[in-house]
Design an enzyme around this catalytic site. Structure first.
Site, short mmCIF file in Angstrom:
data_model
loop_
_atom_site.label_atom_id
_atom_site.label_comp_id
_atom_site.label_asym_id
_atom_site.label_seq_id
_atom_site.Cartn_x
_atom_site.Cartn_y
_atom_site.Cartn_z
N HIS A 492 70.80 74.07 52.40
CA HIS A 492 71.13 73.37 51.15
C HIS A 492 71.71 71.98 51.46
CE1 HIS A 492 72.59 73.23 46.88
NE2 HIS A 492 73.44 72.37 47.44
N GLU A 493 72.74 71.95 52.28
CA GLU A 493 73.37 70.66 52.57
C GLU A 493 72.45 69.77 53.39
OE1 GLU A 493 75.86 69.96 50.90
OE2 GLU A 493 76.32 72.01 50.26
N HIS A 496 70.30 67.85 51.05
CA HIS A 496 70.98 66.64 50.58
C HIS A 496 70.91 65.54 51.63
CE1 HIS A 496 72.65 67.98 46.82
NE2 HIS A 496 73.39 68.93 47.35
N HIS A 499 67.74 63.69 51.70
CA HIS A 499 67.70 62.75 50.58
C HIS A 499 68.36 61.43 51.00
CE1 HIS A 499 67.96 62.66 45.87
NE2 HIS A 499 67.12 61.78 46.35
#
Length: 704
Positions: A492-493, A496, A499
């Site tokens: 999940h992190e 990010h 991104h």
């Protein structure tokens, strides 16, 4: 040379080029006093640059007005405030102490006042407004920056009269200070509790990994026996495996009564005040509620649309969630009969027993296959397989704690792409949870003259991104062995961070994760989909002792169990969304009892009775201090997007590089340069529907 003379020659490291690999932060050179000095000098330089802007006799243009307002980094002279603020705020979350906390309390009103001075500077706004109304032809990205800048001034009070501006200053300064106090109180309460066990019989049911970690925690505190804390890697196994029901209750109540005790860390009144400050700020700016103010720049568009989504999810998931809970209660009843009711501290224990009965699977069976070093290689390998990027640890890059690893990231063609920091384990000065942050954003520096008048060519300044987590620590006996849930957190992190690392925009304020809140979770939640994919697990899931791969039969059980308690988990997130919206759709002053209000606000998504003396609000950092006020629904909103997006990969190939490149080009690299739905439709070919999410969770059968 005397010590005093030597110290006089020292220059604050924030004032100099960092002279480190890729100009990374020289953490070891920074002293406590450097922060305040750099803050104050940064404010002075900021003010000086703004004065140059507003006193410019030339007609306001995009180039001579907006780029200054966006703080173009062409002259490394006046980005000092951004430089020190970024490091300081990240340290407050990841590596704080009493001195840093005290300095944060001191600087908070000063920094908020400066931010208000900029936002409420009528001459500066007049120049921006002139450009907004008279600009010539602009690129789409320039248009977006202009719109964002103009809206930023208006939403910060630029159109208010003097009395309104003064009131806004008071509201924002108080809210900033209270948000900081909220976080500091929560960290202190969390770290103050420990369950100290000296009788080995009280460890009954706990796996060896949990016992080893607790023994290590005790030794670190110079105590005998075992210590369990409220950090997730410690608390979660205890609640799942401990047969000592009273000790589970003690842990549960400690966690769920944080910051409601009669002490200096009580957050009840702070929460009330924050809710009212935000409501009043929104109404001062012409909105009925804070949610209305927030939704202007959200994909959802309105509070009504948020409630529509949340209630659609309740209607779709609640019948299944009720049955899931009944099955757990039935298992509880086998041990206690009908006389005793299952309590919240029983749920993890008995749902785990049910999972074992149904799938013969639990997180401890998988831990030996999820050695952290191997997981890191697997996650990096996934990024390489999708996007062609590679990671190389560079121990010359300074870090702020020995737990942190620093990597150089290179693109498919070998070009330098980013610096990536990974901070894995819980410790005393670190907030709970997991998050991605940046020490430097990305932007494109146009050709410019430096202070010496020399021509500097255009440069794509690459980002320094960081993921901060609280994963299981290594012990004296074993390396760090993760649960599948922790692998998902890492993915999940890392989503990010992609991104941020793939950012490729002209302006830093539009790059990377600088997007609307209900879009920002798409890249992160998208990556979680890979956690149960056989072909991904095959790349790194090897037994840490034997080297044997994760057996096919275990992978099959993982896949079959993926929707175990999925409906219950969905409603839990929906409940948090309902609570958030209940606070921030208030149009009248909030004077209710927080604990009673909370129980009423989320009751539609709650399955079994709540305890009257527990409270989530006072530790709900997302909506009180983390920027998610009236925005927690974003996780479910983005889940619709991520399920829909991953369905494309499932159809075209989960490692399909052409599909991944399209995802990178259309979404990951574009930041906030266009409306998020336009970006998503460019990737997907149409708007998302809820169908893929319902199918993934087993609520709806997939169409053949």
């Amino acid at each position: 040379m005397t010590k005093e003379a030597s110290s006089e020659k020292r220059i604050n490291p924030f004032f100099l080029p960092y002279n480190t690999p890729h100009e990374t932060v020289p953490f070891g050179d920074i002293r406590l006093e450097d922060y305040e000095q750099a803050f104050m000098e940064g404010i002075r330089r900021d003010d000086e640059e703004i004065e140059k802007n507003i006193n410019n006799p030339e007609e306001p243009t995009f180039e001579n007005t907006l780029l200054r307002t966006d703080y173009s980094k062409g002259d490394h002279y006046y980005d000092l405030l951004d430089r020190v603020s970024t490091v300081f705020s990240n340290m407050l979350s990841a590596e704080t102490n009493d001195d840093l906390d005290a300095l944060a309390q001191k600087m908070s009103p000063i920094l908020t006042k400066h931010a208000n001075d900029v936002a409420l500077n009528s001459k500066l706004f007049a120049r921006v407004k002139y450009v907004y109304e008279h600009h010539g032809e602009l690129t789409p990205e320039e248009n977006m920056l202009l719109q964002k800048s103009y809206d930023g001034f208006v939403r910060s009070g630029a159109l208010l009269d003097d009395a309104g501006k003064e009131r806004l200053r008071m509201l924002t300064e108080e809210a900033s200070l209270l948000s900081l106090q909220f976080s500091q109180n929560l960290l202190k309460e969390n770290k103050a509790f420990e369950l100290h066990i000296t009788d080995e019989q009280d460890l009954d049911g706990l796996p060896e990994t949990a016992r080893e970690a607790a023994a290590l925690a005790a030794r670190e505190r110079q105590k005998e026996g075992w210590v369990f804390t409220l950090d997730h890697p410690s608390m979660s196994p205890f609640m799942t495996y401990s047969t000592r029901r009273e000790l589970r209750k003690q842990m549960y109540m400690a966690k769920n009564t944080e910051c409601i005790h009669d002490n200096s860390e009580n957050n009840l009144e702070i929460c009330k005040r924050l809710i009212n400050l935000r409501r009043e700020l929104a109404q001062l700016l012409g909105y009925e509620t804070f949610a209305d103010y927030v939704m202007v720049h959200r994909m959802a568009g309105s509070a009504a649309n948020v409630y529509k989504l949340l209630h659609e999810l309740i209607d779709a998931y609640k019948p299944t969630a009720v049955e899931e809970v009944k099955e757990v209660e039935a298992l509880f009843a086998k041990d206690f009969g009908d006389e005793e009711k299952m309590q919240p501290w029983d749920f993890a224990f008995y749902s785990h027993k049910l999972q074992m009965e149904r799938y013969n699977l639990d997180s401890e069976m998988l831990r030996p296959y999820f050695q952290l070093d191997k997981v890191i290689g697997g996650v990096f390998g996934l990024a390489n397989r999708l996007y062609g990027i590679t990671f190389k640890e560079n121990k010359d890059i300074p870090v702020y704690h020995p737990d942190v690893k620093a990597y150089e990231v290179f693109d498919r063609d070998g070009a330098y792409l980013a610096v990536f920091y990974a901070d894995f384990h819980p410790r005393k000065g670190k907030q709970g949870g997991a998050w991605m942050t940046e020490f430097q954003g990305q932007w494109i520096e146009r050709e410019h003259k430096n202070a010496q008048g020399e021509i500097c060519p255009e440069e794509n300044v690459r980002p320094h991104v960081s993921v901060v987590m609280n994963l299981t620590k290594p012990t004296d006996e074993n390396p760090a062995l993760l649960t599948l849930g922790e692998v998902e957190t890492f993915l999940h992190e890392f989503g990010h961070s992609l991104h941020g690392m793939f950012a490729n925009t002209r302006f830093e304020s539009l790059s990377g994760t600088s997007v609307w809140w209900d879009f920002v979770e798409l890249p992160s939640q998208f990556m979680e989909n890979y956690a149960i994919e056989r072909d991904f697990l095959r790349t790194f899931a090897f037994h840490y002792k034997t080297g044997e791969p994760l057996p096919d039969e275990l992978i099959e059980r993982i896949v079959r169990s993926r929707n175990f308690m999925a409906a219950y988990g969905c409603l839990r997130q929906v409940a948090f969304g309902l609570l958030d919206m209940a606070y921030y759709t208030k149009s009248e002053e909030f004077n209710d009892d927080i604990i009673r209000f909370e129980k009423e606000a989320w009751k539609d998504a709650i399955i079994f009775p709540q305890l009257p003396d527990t409270c989530m609000t006072v530790q709900f950092s997302h909506i009180m201090a983390g920027g998610y006020a009236a925005g927690y629904y974003s996780y479910k909103w983005a889940e619709v997007l991520d399920a829909d997006a991953f369905s494309v990969f499932k159809r075209e190939g989960i490692f399909n590089q052409q599909t991944a490149q399209r995802f990178r080009d259309c979404i990951l690299s574009r930041g906030g340069t266009e409306h998020p739905m336009k970006l998503y439709k460019r990737f997907r070919g149409g708007e998302p529907t809820i169908d893929a999410l319902l199918e993934r969770n087993g609520i709806k059968k997939a169409e053949k």
